[in-house]
Design a protein around this motif. Structure first.
Motif: not given
Length: 490
Positions: A89-108
């Motif tokens: 689906p488009a929501i999982f595609s790297s070509h969609n319009s949403h910016p890429r968000v990295d995991l907050p490793m320190n918070d985890l």
């Protein structure tokens, strides 16, 4: 005959409308060998031998390139499967319009540490442990500022345990103190925004925030960067004339925070008494039990306690009596308002203006100290089991609400700790405070371990700067208790 056969064959095929034979011309199907073995009906009726075709051999054509799998020569659809990303689906595609968000490793890391260690070590009571492990995280997950406070508490625990090397986890990757304090500040800001709107709908959230803030306030005393062991000689000498400098050395801000966050919940008590956090508010040892309690000679339970508890039990009554006696040796009554001039406003609405009013506050505070000591002494003589473990005594201390003393202090007494004038009275306030601090050194939990010992050392330093021999004498017993070990030797 041919017509009959044709008609019979046609009727037979019509019984199977999905048969692929109907994809072939009907005239051919009338004379075609039906390839039944050992002999087909068509060939047998004509007296002709059956000839069966050779089995098909799979083509050995090399696989087509993945790049050309999107279509054939004519531009039509390809019979090969499309690449994986084309089927998502488009929501999982790297070509969609949403910016890429990295995991907050320190918070985890902070969240994982809270779940694995902090929540399990906040209390010896199994019922309250469930609250820390399940209910508080569940409430925090639905409120951003509470999650900040939860991460801050897990972070300060991580830092203190790493410094003390008590985690049992090798190569623990800690989070910087600056990140922990950022979570604490953001959580505190959100808490303050909610306080003016307190109602039955958010009372449980505010109680959760209060619990997290109070625990953080206690634990902050253990962090060297937040709470230096002692000031410079210039700071020590200036404490008698500058209240802000005195507070920097003694660090009373945790006391103000502790008192403030708990006082806002009084009006919502009927709601909170029935909420999911009720176990954090209900204690089995009621205050009526401590009325007119006398302490007998050491019992068999006390004989098996740690050296610190034994030392406390032996001198607690006399220590309170000495403080009461010293209250009557203060300077003659005089106007106390001069000592308030030029000093910062108190954190509380009540502000004493005369020595008599301050002495009244001291007398009330000493009575609270006497009751608190009676609770502890009663626990130490209580014969619950023949051979009590340290954990049982610690559980009894918690049930007796030993840590509730900060909210019981009169506001006038707390305000007297801020006075800037170098008087015997202020030193007397510090001595009483040190005796309250001593009770917190009897509890063996991670957010108290070693914290109040450091604060008593600071009080000693401040008392020494006043050069009052009687006050120094009153500090001898707290120092003896503090230097005794808290755990029993095996």
């Amino acid at each position: 005959m041919d017509a009959i056969l044709a008609n019979s064959e046609e009727s037979r095929y019509k019984l199977s409308p999905i048969s692929p034979v109907f994809l072939v011309d009907q005239k051919l199907t009338s004379f075609k060998c039906d390839e039944l073995q050992p002999a087909c009906g068509t060939c047998d009726s004509r007296g002709e031998p059956c000839s069966y075709p050779q089995p098909r051999v799979p083509s050995e054509r090399p696989p087509r390139s993945r790049r050309k799998a999107t279509g054939n020569k004519d531009g039509g659809p390809s019979d090969e499967a499309p690449p994986l990303h084309a089927t998502l689906p488009a929501i999982f595609s790297s070509h969609n319009s949403h910016p890429r968000v990295d995991l907050p490793m320190n918070d985890l890391k902070l969240l994982q540490f809270f779940n694995s260690y902090t929540a399990k070590q906040m209390t010896p009571n199994p019922r309250r442990t469930v609250v820390w492990q399940r209910i508080i995280p569940e409430i925090a997950c639905k409120n951003r500022y509470l999650m900040h406070l939860l991460l801050a508490l897990g972070g300060i625990h991580m830092i203190t345990q790493h410094e003390a090397n008590r985690t049992g986890v090798e190569d623990l990757d800690t989070v910087d103190l600056a990140i922990v304090m950022e979570h604490h500040q953001r959580g505190l800001e959100g808490f303050r925004e909610e306080v003016p709107c307190i109602s039955p709908s958010n009372a449980e959230d505010l109680l959760t925030g209060s619990i997290l803030l109070v625990a953080f306030a206690f634990a902050s005393l253990m962090v060297q960067e937040l709470n230096p062991l002692r000031g410079t000689p210039e700071e020590i000498n200036s404490t008698t004339g500058n209240s802000s400098s005195a507070n920097d050395v003694l660090r009373l801000n945790w006391l103000y925070l502790n008192r403030g966050v708990t006082s806002i919940l009084h009006e919502q008590w009927p709601v909170l008494n029935n909420c999911r956090l009720r176990q954090m508010l209900v204690f089995s040892q009621h205050s009526e039990r401590w009325v007119d309690v006398s302490f007998d000679p050491p019992s068999s339970r006390l004989s098996r306690c740690s050296p610190r508890l034994v030392k406390f039990a032996e001198g607690a009554r006399q220590a309170v009596a000495n403080i009461k006696a010293s209250l009557h040796t203060l300077e003659p009554a005089r106007d106390y308002s001069s000592s308030c001039s030029g000093t910062p406003a108190s954190h509380f609405s009540e502000s004493p203006t005369t020595l008599d009013s301050v002495m009244d506050a001291h007398s009330e505070t000493i009575d609270i100290l006497d009751t608190l000591y009676s609770r502890i002494l009663c626990i130490l003589r209580y014969e619950a089991t023949e051979n009590p473990a340290d954990i049982e005594i610690q559980l009894d201390f918690e049930e007796a609400a030993i840590l509730s003393w900060p909210v019981q202090l009169p506001s006038a007494f707390v305000a007297s700790l801020e006075r800037g004038e170098p008087t015997y009275l202020r030193g007397h306030s510090l001595v009483i405070l040190a005796h309250f601090y001593l009770t917190s050194t009897l509890l063996d939990t991670w957010f108290l371990r070693g914290a109040f010992e450091r604060e008593i050392v600071k009080v000693n330093t401040l008392i020494g700067s006043l050069d009052e021999s009687q006050l120094s004498t009153l500090m001898l017993w707290p120092n003896e208790v503090m230097t005794s070990t808290l755990r029993c030797t095996p």
